[in-house]
Structures are given as structure tokens and as C-alpha cells.
Design an enzyme around this catalytic site. Structure first.
Site, PDB file in Angstrom:
ATOM      1  N   HIS A 116      -5.911   2.463   1.404  1.00  0.00           N
ATOM      2  CA  HIS A 116      -5.073   3.619   1.459  1.00  0.00           C
ATOM      3  C   HIS A 116      -5.620   4.607   3.565  1.00  0.00           C
ATOM      4  CE1 HIS A 116      -2.904   3.063  -1.864  1.00  0.00           C
ATOM      5  NE2 HIS A 116      -3.732   3.906  -2.803  1.00  0.00           N
ATOM      6  N   ASP A 127       1.000  -1.335  -0.011  1.00  0.00           N
ATOM      7  CA  ASP A 127      -0.365  -0.068   0.417  1.00  0.00           C
ATOM      8  C   ASP A 127       1.195   1.119  -0.110  1.00  0.00           C
ATOM      9  OD1 ASP A 127      -1.454   2.140   0.985  1.00  0.00           O
ATOM     10  OD2 ASP A 127      -3.238   1.000   1.181  1.00  0.00           O
ATOM     11  N   HIS A 128       0.886   1.385  -1.388  1.00  0.00           N
ATOM     12  CA  HIS A 128       2.058   2.687  -1.168  1.00  0.00           C
ATOM     13  C   HIS A 128       2.808   3.956  -0.386  1.00  0.00           C
ATOM     14  CE1 HIS A 128      -0.505   4.641  -4.144  1.00  0.00           C
ATOM     15  NE2 HIS A 128      -0.029   5.987  -3.307  1.00  0.00           N
TER      16      HIS A 128
END
Ligand code: BG6
Length: 583
Positions: free
Chosen positions: A189, A126-127
Site C-alpha cells: 500500500h 492492492d485495494h
């Protein structure tokens, strides 16, 4: 090869581009194409073995699955069948989001992936967790002792998570129409940020220690019944943007490429969640995210309970503002503590002020993008920033009833319900206003400078105005101010059209984005001289009378600008002395 280099050049975030390193990296890129089957993966394995020999990678291989979730299981299988598990060194697999499309598919995916691979080889990415400002949430909470005693239901009134995007679906309609903002942004996110902000202190900074606490937090979020979803979740979809002549300048979501023209997919959502644990019981957590909104910004606002007001009785102070801690995640990166201070002078008057920390001012180091942080962490075997299977499932458990309710109740003609470039659908305001609260809109100087009244204004003035503004909205046809009423506010139109109407009901003028009204009554201390009604859905910034007067006194140049506008627009002569004398 050139594409790789071009991409590096345009997206790097280093202060200086290092040509030699780039060259060195590009020389090590090799491409190998194939289908997802054992034969082609055997060939891939031979290729990898040859490269390993050449570069001395000691057998270490990192796989990155940047494909649709339905391929993750077959990929794991084919890699295993081709013998990639064998030999020296480590094997790690980064799995891109979305990890499944709902709870059931996420569970099935975990089973598929873990058939041949061990959990400690799987790195669910999950960036957002690679962003410095997100990682700093933990560092901030657990390295600063003064906040922890306040971090609970006794002191926190509510928490807001806001992820506003200006971009639309950017040609990704095919993917997005099966996803929507709940799957695309919120379930991953935003829930990750929620977990960091609200979890219990971990025993250490070890990966599993942190991941245990994150999972526990998400497992404590209340799972809604359908009736609760109906009350606590709202959705929206953007409509087209029209130019002044009424022509469509940018399409609405339903007109985007690869999107169903009758699509019920949400491009905006606002939720109120509750965390059923000792620390957070009863503290509402509001989340809001959407595409094609008025600004790009991600922030978390922790609002503390207000101080008792009674000791200010008999002073000029009507109401106290709560203290707020704002985490600016992006694009502006920093932390801000908002509080009130006495305005210098003989009377007790308060002004909103803030203490600010900005990454840009405090650190010289180059920024790293989320993805490079994540890939680097994976090569070092550090799983802290990656999701474990139980965490992903806990997040889907919270999202699932909302997805179910929305698919059982598709929207038809109610969509689109917000126009591009606005603050989102009015129902999002209703969701929070019902609780006697409002969304805390973080206004940045560049947003204000878009309004002609503040173009080129000095930073101190912009800052004073930002601290004083309150956002509000009006539905088409809603009366914003009524003729003869007392004048207590000035309004700036962030978006929309409003009509000035005289006593006879005649429309005298139509105001647009960037215009303002309501200042005449404040300037001349008279009642309202006209009615103003919203023609379209309007997003306003409001400046209350006392803040307005204070800003005029402190910023003579602003008084001068307003004087000019008043002289030109209404042909009324207002002197600067008059404007700046205390009301
Ligand atoms: C991605 C979503 O995961 O995150 C996109 O699929 C979204 O729809 C993007 O635009 C936002 O990432 P960032 O880092 O720009 O906030």
C-alpha cells in the site's frame, strides 16, 4: 446468501441503499465448493458453462484468488488443466495480496502464474489503488500545472507517508505473525502511494504508460546495505493497555491469539528512504505505519523548503514555518495547503493558516470502496490500477534487505516498545529528529475534542489550536519543564502520565491523558513554579507562548475556560483582561 446481503448492507458506501439492485445481485450468487485439483475444477467449469448459458455472460470469467499466496500457483495450474483457457470471451485473474512473502517467493510466484497465463490476464490487486484519494494523487499532480515546477529536490524538503491504524491484529494473529507491518502495509500500500506521488509524468493515462513510470520510480529507491538498514529503519511492537487499576484491559501483541509469545514480528515500522534519481536525489522520504496507535488516519505530507527568514529580522517573527501540502487519504478525505498569513494589526506577526479542499464539501457523488472500484476495473479490462509483475518485484527489492536485517537481528526483551493507543515507539521520533525534522502529526478536531479543555469548543478555536500545535514525546523519567526556568510553552498530555514536583522534590500531583500543564507561567508571565517529569512514556502537544497568547486574545471563551481551570486547580485568581492582554 443472507451473509452476502448483510455484508452489503453494513459495508455499502452509497448515500442510499438500492434494494432492487441488491436483490438482483444476490439472485445471481451461486456457490460451488471443491479442492484445488483438476477434477473439481472440471466440475467447476461445467457449472460455469451452465451459468453462462443461463445469464449470457459470453464466456467471460473473472477469477478472484483470495487465498494464501502458496495456493496461487496450484490454482493457476488447476484452472489451466481443467480447460478454463478455452472458449470465447475473456479470462482474468485477480490475485490478492500479499504477492509472495519476499523477493524470492514473489519471483517464483510470477513464474508459476505466467506458466499458463498471460501477464495481461493477471490483475495483482492492492485495494489502496481503488481509493479515490489515492487515484487523485495522479490527477492532482498532472492536471494542476502550478505544482509540477516545485515537485523536485530544489523545492521539496522532505515527504512523509503516514498510515496510522487504531485497530490491532483483529484475530488475524496467525497471518500477521508471519507478516508484520513491512509486508502487510509498507511493501504494497505505502510503496504504491510513494510511486504515485514521486513518479515522472506518464506519456498518457494508458495502463502500461502509468505502470512503466511506477516501476521506474520503485527501481530508483536506494537498496540498503545492512548497515544502512540499521540506521534508516526502526520497528516496534505494541504492548498491552492497562486500566487505571493496573489490570490488562487489552492484550499486547504477544498475548494475541495465534501469536508466538516471544514474537519478534513488528506491528510498527518507520523508514527513511532515498530515491536515487534526478528529481529526488537527497530528499528524504519518511514512512511510518503501525497498528494499535492513537488514531486512524492516512496522510501524505509534502514539506517545501522554507523561505529565507532574514527580511523578518527586527519583527515579532522568530521563525518561519515551511509550506506544506497535505493529502488526507482517509478517513478524512481532502487536500490542504498550509502557509503563513499576517495577523491583522499594526505589527508584523504571522499565523499558520490553510486552504482546504474536502471531498465531502466538493462532491455530491457517493463514495465507492477500494475493492468495488478494482473489481469493476478488472471486468472492463482496465489494468491501470493493478500491479504488473516487475513492479511487485521492484517493491520487494526495496523491502528485502530490511526483512533480512530484521530476521538476522531478532528482538527479545526490547519488545514491546510502545503501548497501545500511543504514537508508536520513541525510536521513530529519533529516526527523523536526527535529521533536524519531526513527524508532522495531523491533528483533527475530534482528536482535540477528546481533551476536556476543548470539549464542545467552537470550530474556529479548534482550528486555531490545531494550526498551532506541535507534537513531542518524553521518555519515562525525562524532565519536561524545570522549576525556575522561563515559561515558554504549555503542554497538553495526549497520552501518558506526568508528575508535578515541588522544590523539595515531592510529587504534588500526577497528571494523565487529557490534562495540561505549563500554562501558569504563561498566564502570569512568571518563571516555572514546579518541575514536571514524565512518569511513563508521554505524547504531548505543545503550544508555544506567542501562539498561546494570540489564541487567548482571539478567543475570549478559551481564556475564560483557562481562567476557571487555573482558579480551581491552583487557587490563583487570574482575570480575563490579564489573560487577553498582549504579552
Ligand atoms: C490490509 C491489511 O491490506 O489493509 C490490514 O492486511 C490493514 O492489516 C488494511 O488493516 C488497511 O486497509 P484500510 O483500507 O482500512 O486502510
Amino acid at each position: 446468501m443472507m451473509g452476502g446481503e448483510g455484508g452489503l448492507r453494513s459495508f455499502h458506501t452509497r448515500k442510499e441503499f438500492d434494494e432492487a439492485r441488491c436483490e438482483n445481485l444476490i439472485r445471481r450468487f451461486h456457490f460451488h465448493t471443491g479442492d484445488i485439483n483438476v477434477d473439481s475444477f472440471r466440475k467447476l467449469r461445467e457449472r460455469v458453462a451452465a451459468l453462462d448459458e443461463k445469464f449470457g455472460a459470453q464466456g467471460n470469467v473473472l477469477f478472484y484468488f483470495a487465498m494464501a499466496p502458496r495456493f496461487f500457483g496450484p490454482l493457476c495450474n488447476a484452472l489451466y488443466e481443467a480447460g478454463f483457457q478455452e472458449g470465447p470471451g475473456w479470462r482474468r485473474i485477480i490475485v490478492e495480496k500479499p504477492f509472495g512473502t519476499d523477493l524470492e517467493s514473489a519471483r517464483a510466484l510470477n513464474v508459476d502464474i505466467l506458466k499458463h497465463w498471460h501477464e495481461n490476464q493477471i490483475y495483482r490487486i492492492d485495494h489502496y489503488l481503488g481509493k479515490e484519494t489515492v487515484q487523485n494523487l495522479l490527477a492532482f499532480r498532472f492536471s494542476n500545472g502550478m505544482f509540477e515546477p516545485l515537485w523536485n529536490r530544489s523545492h521539496v524538503d522532505n515527504i512523509q507517508f503516514n498510515v496510522c491504524e487504531m485497530v490491532d491484529v483483529q484475530g488475524r494473529g496467525g497471518y500477521y505473525d508471519h507478516s508484520g507491518v513491512l509486508r502487510d502495509m509498507i511493501q504494497n500500500h505505502m510503496f504504491q502511494m510513494l510511486a504515485y506521488l514521486c513518479m515522472e509524468p506518464p506519456a498518457s493515462f494508458e495502463a502500461d504508460s502509468i505502470r512503466n513510470e511506477k516501476a521506474k520510480l520503485l527501481q530508483s529507491v536506494r537498496i540498503y546495505t545492512p548497515d544502512e538498514v540499521a540506521i534508516n529503519a526502526v520497528r516496534g511492537q505494541y504492548g498491552p493497555h492497562h486500566n487505571g487499576g493496573g489490570e490488562v484491559e487489552k492484550p499486547g501483541y504477544r498475548q494475541e491469539k495465534d501469536v508466538d509469545p516471544k514474537s519478534s514480528t513488528e506491528t510498527f515500522a518507520a523508514l527513511k528512504l532515498l530515491i536515487d534519481n534526478w528529481r529526488w536525489q537527497g530528499v528524504p522520504i519518511y514512512l511510518r505505519s503501525g497498528k494499535a496507535l492513537w488514531k486512524r488516519s492516512t496522510e501524505i505530507v509534502v514539506t517545501f523548503k522554507k523561505a529565507p527568514e532574514q527580511i523578518f529580522r527586527g519583527t515579532a517573527v522568530d521563525e518561519l514555518e515551511p509550506n506544506r501540502l497535505v493529502f488526507h487519504i482517509q478517513p478524512y478525505q481532502g487536500i490542504e495547503l498550509k502557509f503563513q498569513a499576517k495577523v491583522p494589526g499594526p505589527t508584523v506577526e504571522l499565523q499558520n493558516v490553510d486552504m482546504k479542499f474536502s471531498y465531502g464539501d466538493a462532491f455530491k457523488a457517493s463514495r465507492y470502496t477500494g475493492y468495488e472500484v478494482m473489481v469493476y476495473a478488472c471486468t472492463r479490462g482496465d489494468a491501470t490500477l493493478f500491479s504488473r509483475g516487475d513492479l511487485v518485484e521492484a517493491a520487494w527489492k526495496v523491502a528485502q534487505p530490511i526483512l533480512d536485517y530484521w530476521s538476522a537481528n531478532p528482538v527479545g526483551s526490547e519488545f514491546p516498545n510502545y503501548m497501545r493507543g500511543t504514537w508508536g515507539p520513541p525510536t521513530a521520533s529519533d529516526l527523523i529528529e536526527r535529521d533536524g525534522r519531526s513527524w508532522f502529526e495531523v491533528v483533527t478536531p475530534d482528536v482535540l475534542e477528546r481533551l476536556p479543555l476543548f470539549k464542545g469548543a467552537e470550530p474556529l478555536l479548534l482550528n486555531s489550536v490545531i494550526m498551532a500545535l506541535r507534537p513531542t514525546t518524553a521518555a519515562p523519567g525525562e524532565t519536561v519543564i524545570s522549576i525556575d526556568d522561563a515559561a515558554n510553552q504549555m503542554y497538553l498530555i495526549a497520552r501518558g502520565e506526568a508528575q508535578i514536583i515541588d522544590r523539595a522534590g515531592k510529587v504534588m500531583e500526577t497528571l494523565h491523558d487529557g490534562d495540561f500543564f505549563g500554562e501558569v507561567g504563561l498566564l502570569l508571565c512568571t518563571a516555572r513554579t514546579a518541575t514536571v517529569r514524565a512518569k511513563t512514556q508521554c505524547d504531548f502537544f505543545v503550544l508555544e507562548k506567542d501562539e498561546f497568547s494570540r489564541i487567548l486574545r482571539e478567543h475570549p471563551q478559551f481564556a475564560e475556560t483557562l481562567r476557571k481551570f487555573a482558579n480551581e486547580r491552583y487557587d490563583i485568581a487570574v482575570s480575563c483582561e490579564e489573560l487577553m492582554s498582549p504579552s
